[in-house]
Design a protein around this motif. Structure first.
Motif, PDB file in Angstrom:
ATOM      1  N   ALA A   1      32.308  61.847  55.778  1.00  8.53           N
ATOM      2  CA  ALA A   1      33.328  62.311  56.709  1.00  8.53           C
ATOM      3  C   ALA A   1      32.742  63.403  57.599  1.00  8.53           C
ATOM      4  O   ALA A   1      32.104  64.336  57.106  1.00  8.53           O
ATOM      5  CB  ALA A   1      34.527  62.847  55.945  1.00  8.53           C
TER       6      ALA A   1
ATOM      7  N   ALA B   1      36.345  48.396  61.304  1.00  8.42           N
ATOM      8  CA  ALA B   1      37.448  49.316  61.068  1.00  8.42           C
ATOM      9  C   ALA B   1      38.612  48.525  60.479  1.00  8.42           C
ATOM     10  O   ALA B   1      38.712  47.315  60.675  1.00  8.42           O
ATOM     11  CB  ALA B   1      37.862  49.977  62.379  1.00  8.42           C
TER      12      ALA B   1
ATOM     13  N   ALA C   1      34.960  55.596  63.490  1.00  9.21           N
ATOM     14  CA  ALA C   1      35.241  55.514  62.053  1.00  9.21           C
ATOM     15  C   ALA C   1      35.345  54.060  61.629  1.00  9.21           C
ATOM     16  O   ALA C   1      36.064  53.263  62.240  1.00  9.21           O
ATOM     17  CB  ALA C   1      36.541  56.241  61.744  1.00  9.21           C
TER      18      ALA C   1
ATOM     19  N   LYS D   1      30.684  54.018  54.377  1.00  7.05           N
ATOM     20  CA  LYS D   1      31.868  54.379  55.134  1.00  7.05           C
ATOM     21  C   LYS D   1      31.666  55.644  55.952  1.00  7.05           C
ATOM     22  O   LYS D   1      31.203  56.655  55.444  1.00  7.05           O
ATOM     23  CB  LYS D   1      33.049  54.569  54.188  1.00  7.05           C
ATOM     24  CG  LYS D   1      34.379  54.768  54.885  1.00  7.05           C
ATOM     25  CD  LYS D   1      35.505  54.821  53.870  1.00  7.05           C
ATOM     26  CE  LYS D   1      36.855  54.969  54.536  1.00  7.05           C
ATOM     27  NZ  LYS D   1      37.967  55.017  53.555  1.00  7.05           N
TER      28      LYS D   1
ATOM     29  N   THR E   1      33.825  58.305  58.297  1.00  8.94           N
ATOM     30  CA  THR E   1      35.141  58.791  58.683  1.00  8.94           C
ATOM     31  C   THR E   1      34.953  59.897  59.710  1.00  8.94           C
ATOM     32  O   THR E   1      34.114  60.781  59.521  1.00  8.94           O
ATOM     33  CB  THR E   1      35.892  59.335  57.469  1.00  8.94           C
ATOM     34  OG1 THR E   1      35.989  58.314  56.480  1.00  8.94           O
ATOM     35  CG2 THR E   1      37.301  59.771  57.850  1.00  8.94           C
TER      36      THR E   1
ATOM     37  N   SER F   1      37.066  62.732  61.933  1.00  5.49           N
ATOM     38  CA  SER F   1      38.337  63.419  62.155  1.00  5.49           C
ATOM     39  C   SER F   1      38.326  64.099  63.521  1.00  5.49           C
ATOM     40  O   SER F   1      37.302  64.617  63.969  1.00  5.49           O
ATOM     41  CB  SER F   1      38.588  64.440  61.058  1.00  5.49           C
ATOM     42  OG  SER F   1      37.535  65.379  61.008  1.00  5.49           O
TER      43      SER F   1
END
Length: 127
Positions: A11, A40, A91, A122, A124, A126
């Motif tokens: 992330a 996604a 993402a 993965k 991610t 923000s």
């Protein structure tokens, strides 16, 4: 059959950077074209970048051109994807893919061009 193992997904905040790795359990040069795809939730898997193993050609989707860089590491049997200036729309689950055929500019982003796939890592982002 060689295995592809991705790593590096995590992330990050928008504007940040990551480097994804794809290590080939066998011999990198057993493949001719390697690529990164992403998927996604609720969307199709799309080609992000590809590299001609042993050559100099690289290919990028318009959405990542200028921000992502694909490279190969012969000594470590690996292909990397450097992700810079990440955006929330980046993402996704990122997959490494490999083919024994030469990358083609008209089709490097087709899933069917690749026979071997990793399990994904993965990313991610923000805002």
């Amino acid at each position: 059959q060689a295995q592809l193992v991705e790593s590096g997904g995590t992330a990050v905040q928008a504007g940040g950077s990551l480097r994804l790795s794809c290590v080939v359990s066998g011999y990198l040069f057993s493949y001719t074209c390697m690529a990164w795809f992403r998927q996604a939730p609720g969307k199709e898997r799309e080609g992000v970048a590809a590299i001609y193993i042993g050559g100099t050609s690289t290919y990028y989707s318009d959405s990542v051109k200028g921000r992502f860089t694909i490279s190969q590491d012969d000594a470590n049997n690996a292909v990397y994807l450097q992700l810079n200036d990440l955006k929330p729309e980046d993402a996704a689950m990122y997959y490494c893919a490999a083919s024994r055929l030469k990358c083609r500019s008209i089709s490097w982003y087709w899933r069917d061009e690749y026979t071997d796939w990793g399990q994904g890592t993965k990313v991610t982002v923000s805002s």
